[in-house]
Design an enzyme around this catalytic site. Structure first.
Site, PDB file in Angstrom:
ATOM      1  N   TYR A  92     -16.292  -3.697  83.030  1.00 35.92           N
ATOM      2  CA  TYR A  92     -15.131  -3.224  83.792  1.00 35.92           C
ATOM      3  C   TYR A  92     -14.191  -4.387  84.073  1.00 35.92           C
ATOM      4  O   TYR A  92     -14.640  -5.462  84.453  1.00 35.92           O
ATOM      5  CB  TYR A  92     -15.569  -2.580  85.117  1.00 35.92           C
ATOM      6  CG  TYR A  92     -15.230  -1.114  85.136  1.00 35.92           C
ATOM      7  CD1 TYR A  92     -13.913  -0.700  85.256  1.00 35.92           C
ATOM      8  CD2 TYR A  92     -16.219  -0.145  84.971  1.00 35.92           C
ATOM      9  CE1 TYR A  92     -13.585   0.648  85.223  1.00 35.92           C
ATOM     10  CE2 TYR A  92     -15.891   1.204  84.937  1.00 35.92           C
ATOM     11  CZ  TYR A  92     -14.571   1.598  85.064  1.00 35.92           C
ATOM     12  OH  TYR A  92     -14.256   2.920  85.014  1.00 35.92           O
ATOM     13  N   GLU A  94     -10.600  -3.918  85.584  1.00 36.13           N
ATOM     14  CA  GLU A  94      -9.312  -3.437  86.106  1.00 36.13           C
ATOM     15  C   GLU A  94      -8.421  -4.618  86.489  1.00 36.13           C
ATOM     16  O   GLU A  94      -8.882  -5.582  87.083  1.00 36.13           O
ATOM     17  CB  GLU A  94      -9.543  -2.554  87.335  1.00 36.13           C
ATOM     18  CG  GLU A  94     -10.064  -1.181  86.967  1.00 36.13           C
ATOM     19  CD  GLU A  94     -10.192  -0.259  88.173  1.00 36.13           C
ATOM     20  OE1 GLU A  94     -10.043  -0.730  89.312  1.00 36.13           O
ATOM     21  OE2 GLU A  94     -10.440   0.939  87.953  1.00 36.13           O
ATOM     22  N   ASP A 238       9.499   4.589  70.012  1.00 37.64           N
ATOM     23  CA  ASP A 238       8.099   4.939  69.815  1.00 37.64           C
ATOM     24  C   ASP A 238       7.800   4.761  68.326  1.00 37.64           C
ATOM     25  O   ASP A 238       8.171   5.593  67.496  1.00 37.64           O
ATOM     26  CB  ASP A 238       7.857   6.385  70.263  1.00 37.64           C
ATOM     27  CG  ASP A 238       6.397   6.811  70.096  1.00 37.64           C
ATOM     28  OD1 ASP A 238       5.635   6.087  69.425  1.00 37.64           O
ATOM     29  OD2 ASP A 238       6.029   7.873  70.646  1.00 37.64           O
ATOM     30  N   THR A 264       0.994   3.416  68.904  1.00 36.26           N
ATOM     31  CA  THR A 264      -0.453   3.503  68.736  1.00 36.26           C
ATOM     32  C   THR A 264      -0.868   2.316  67.875  1.00 36.26           C
ATOM     33  O   THR A 264      -0.026   1.671  67.240  1.00 36.26           O
ATOM     34  CB  THR A 264      -0.868   4.797  68.011  1.00 36.26           C
ATOM     35  OG1 THR A 264      -0.205   4.848  66.752  1.00 36.26           O
ATOM     36  CG2 THR A 264      -0.515   6.032  68.823  1.00 36.26           C
ATOM     37  N   LYS A 267      -2.563   3.975  63.418  1.00 34.85           N
ATOM     38  CA  LYS A 267      -1.916   4.679  62.294  1.00 34.85           C
ATOM     39  C   LYS A 267      -1.634   3.649  61.189  1.00 34.85           C
ATOM     40  O   LYS A 267      -2.567   3.054  60.678  1.00 34.85           O
ATOM     41  CB  LYS A 267      -0.700   5.444  62.807  1.00 34.85           C
ATOM     42  CG  LYS A 267      -1.129   6.532  63.819  1.00 34.85           C
ATOM     43  CD  LYS A 267       0.004   7.330  64.420  1.00 34.85           C
ATOM     44  CE  LYS A 267      -0.540   8.299  65.474  1.00 34.85           C
ATOM     45  NZ  LYS A 267       0.519   9.039  66.178  1.00 34.85           N
ATOM     46  N   ARG A 273      -8.478   3.144  67.541  1.00 27.79           N
ATOM     47  CA  ARG A 273      -7.687   4.105  68.320  1.00 27.79           C
ATOM     48  C   ARG A 273      -7.298   3.441  69.631  1.00 27.79           C
ATOM     49  O   ARG A 273      -8.164   3.032  70.402  1.00 27.79           O
ATOM     50  CB  ARG A 273      -8.496   5.364  68.609  1.00 27.79           C
ATOM     51  CG  ARG A 273      -9.098   6.033  67.406  1.00 27.79           C
ATOM     52  CD  ARG A 273      -9.458   7.474  67.682  1.00 27.79           C
ATOM     53  NE  ARG A 273      -8.256   8.280  67.587  1.00 27.79           N
ATOM     54  CZ  ARG A 273      -7.686   8.650  66.442  1.00 27.79           C
ATOM     55  NH1 ARG A 273      -8.198   8.275  65.288  1.00 27.79           N
ATOM     56  NH2 ARG A 273      -6.602   9.383  66.442  1.00 27.79           N
TER      57      ARG A 273
HETATM   58  C1  LIG Z   1       0.576   9.751  67.317  1.00 24.65           C
HETATM   59  C2  LIG Z   1       1.761   9.636  68.181  1.00 24.65           C
HETATM   60  C3  LIG Z   1       1.664   9.536  69.571  1.00 24.65           C
HETATM   61  C4  LIG Z   1       0.395   9.809  70.338  1.00 24.65           C
HETATM   62  O1  LIG Z   1      -0.686   9.099  70.055  1.00 24.65           O
HETATM   63  P1  LIG Z   1      -2.137   9.586  70.508  1.00 24.65           P
HETATM   64  O2  LIG Z   1      -2.930   8.364  70.334  1.00 24.65           O
HETATM   65  O3  LIG Z   1      -2.505  10.711  69.593  1.00 24.65           O
HETATM   66  O4  LIG Z   1      -2.057  10.042  71.934  1.00 24.65           O
HETATM   67  C5  LIG Z   1       2.819   9.284  70.295  1.00 24.65           C
HETATM   68  N1  LIG Z   1       4.001   9.167  69.685  1.00 24.65           N
HETATM   69  C6  LIG Z   1       4.137   9.299  68.356  1.00 24.65           C
HETATM   70  C7  LIG Z   1       5.482   9.165  67.735  1.00 24.65           C
HETATM   71  C8  LIG Z   1       3.035   9.551  67.555  1.00 24.65           C
HETATM   72  O5  LIG Z   1       3.183   9.717  66.249  1.00 24.65           O
END
Ligand SMILES: *Cc1c(COP(=O)(O)O)cnc(C)c1O
Length: 457
Positions: A92, A94, A238, A264, A267, A273
């Site tokens: 932990y 925090e 994003d 994220t 990807k 993750r």
């Molecule tokens: C995949 C994605 C997210 C969310 O990610 P998670 O890990 O699935 O919560 C947010 N914004 C965009 C543009 C995404 O493609």
């Protein structure tokens, strides 16, 4: 090795998902004979909980045998896999490095600092927070940092390729905030910047999101920055989908245009993750306070370590090659699909992502995606802009080339992949034909190693 069809006949896990416990057990029995090896090896798990171990092995095999065209997926390196499976999960912590609420941070502090420093170096930003549990909580932290409930947010509409967390109605971000949404132009399938500018002038959003989850074209960060500046909004890029392309120099960077960047890590960036929020120095404090104590408790330190490893990989010249290959593969696949008479949203791609528009075909996106999966080609059904069908049975299939690039497929393979896609969509419902394609797919993929899986020798 048995063919993919024998494996399916064995039961356990197939395209319809998990079946009975009994058939899972039979699958496990056969797999142990065949020495299926997940890497890192899982002997203690196999001993202690064979039921879970078998499922892990089955998933490794499934990932190995398929052409994975899910645009948000990838294969992490063995080093990243190992980092996620460490004792760091026991801790932990925090707070932030040097300012924690628990003792015993002698090791965790340098782990998180390493991840933060690498993120800053890879993306060229002043500040990085590597604690968000995933992309959606990272975006929620942005709302908490810069908005009050009821304030206005502007984002790309979901059917135009935006993400749920950019203010779509069913999301908390659309329920607790006032959301206005821009779209894409019908003729071009590209983001309508004039509409976005008019909307921003009229609605004066506090936060503007650019980026999304099904955008096949380059995002014009400077244009969004101009709009945000004019109305005094915080611009949030994003880059969840394209972070790996940006890190590898295959897509323009939002740095210098967006004050805040969310992403994220799993990807195209090819990490575990997780997620990060990057920002300029001015917005750093608000971001950190929103993530903790605003939204989350203890960070997932094993994930933080794996993010550091993935960022180390992303800083190498090989990663730049990978990123450019991802785009080259997407362009080659798009060209081959166009040649076969498929419509693509926006007519092609600039990045890793292709949106097949099946409105001119006799099949919807959902049955097409199901047929593809049965044929060993994994994708997801997706709405297309101005979709005449319902969201649960839309007209699109989303494809992406990050995972297959990691597996070592190149532009020369794409005409064959396109041929299989066409054959599978045409053969929807004809299981014998789909299984025949799946066997061919498995044969191709058997020649392309996957980190995390070692086939029986
Ligand atoms: C995949 C994605 C997210 C969310 O990610 P998670 O890990 O699935 O919560 C947010 N914004 C965009 C543009 C995404 O493609």
């Amino acid at each position: 090795m048995n063919s993919v069809r024998d494996w399916r006949a064995e039961g356990g896990i197939d395209h319809r998902g998990a079946k009975s416990r009994e058939s899972t057990a039979r699958l496990g029995a056969r797999q142990s004979l065949e020495a299926v090896v997940h890497e890192p090896a899982i002997p203690a798990l196999t001993q202690a909980d064979p039921e879970v171990a078998r499922l892990v092995q089955a998933e490794a095999r499934r990932q190995f045998e398929k052409i994975r065209l899910i645009a948000s997926e990838n294969y992490v390196s063995r080093a990243v896999l190992e980092a996620t499976g460490t004792v760091l999960t026991n801790k932990y912590s925090e707070g932030y490095a040097g300012r924690r609420y628990y003792e015993g941070q002698q090791v965790v502090d340098p782990v998180e600092t390493l991840a933060v420093e690498r993120a800053k170096a890879v993306f060229g930003v002043e500040h990085a927070n590597v604690q968000p549990y995933s992309g959606s909580p990272a975006n929620l932290a942005v709302y908490l940092a810069f908005m009050e409930p009821g304030d206005t947010v502007m984002g790309l509409a979901l059917p135009s390729g935006g993400h749920l967390t950019h203010g779509w109605g069913v999301s908390a971000t659309g329920k607790w905030f006032r959301s206005v949404q821009y779209g894409v132009r019908k003729e071009t399938g590209r983001v309508d910047l004039d509409e976005a500018r008019d909307l921003a002038r009229r609605e004066r959003p506090k936060v503007i999101f650019c980026g999304g989850t099904a955008i096949p074209r380059t995002i014009d960060f400077p244009a969004f920055a101009e709009i945000a500046r004019e109305v005094g909004a915080v611009l949030v890029a994003d880059i969840a989908h394209i972070a790996g392309l940006i890190a590898g120099g295959a897509h323009p960077s939002p740095v210098g245009h967006a004050q805040v960047i969310t992403t994220t890590t799993h990807k195209t960036l090819r990490g575990p993750r997780g997620a990060m929020i990057l920002s300029d120095a001015e917005h750093a404090k608000a971001v950190d306070k929103a993530v903790f104590p605003g939204l989350q408790g203890g960070p997932h330190n094993h994930t933080t370590a794996a993010i550091a490893v993935a960022l180390g990989e992303a800083a190498t010249p090989e990663f730049g090659t990978y990123a450019h290959n991802v785009v080259a593969n997407a362009k080659a696949l798009a060209a081959a699909l166009l040649q076969r008479g498929f419509d693509l949203v926006s007519g092609g791609t600039d990045n890793h992502l292709i949106l097949l528009d099946l409105t001119n075909k006799a099949i919807g996106g959902k049955p097409a995606a199901k047929a593809l999966d049965r044929a060993g080609i994994e994708a997801n059904y997706n709405t297309v802009p101005f979709d005449p069908r319902k969201p649960f049975d839309p007209s699109g299939v989303r494809l992406g080339t990050a995972a297959i690039t990691t597996r070592g497929l190149g532009p020369d393979h794409m005409p064959q992949v396109a041929a299989w896609i066409e054959a599978a969509v045409q053969a929807a419902g004809d299981e014998a034909t789909l299984d025949r394609i799946a066997a061919e797919v498995a044969e191709l993929m058997a020649a392309h190693p996957m980190p995390g899986w070692s086939p029986a020798v």
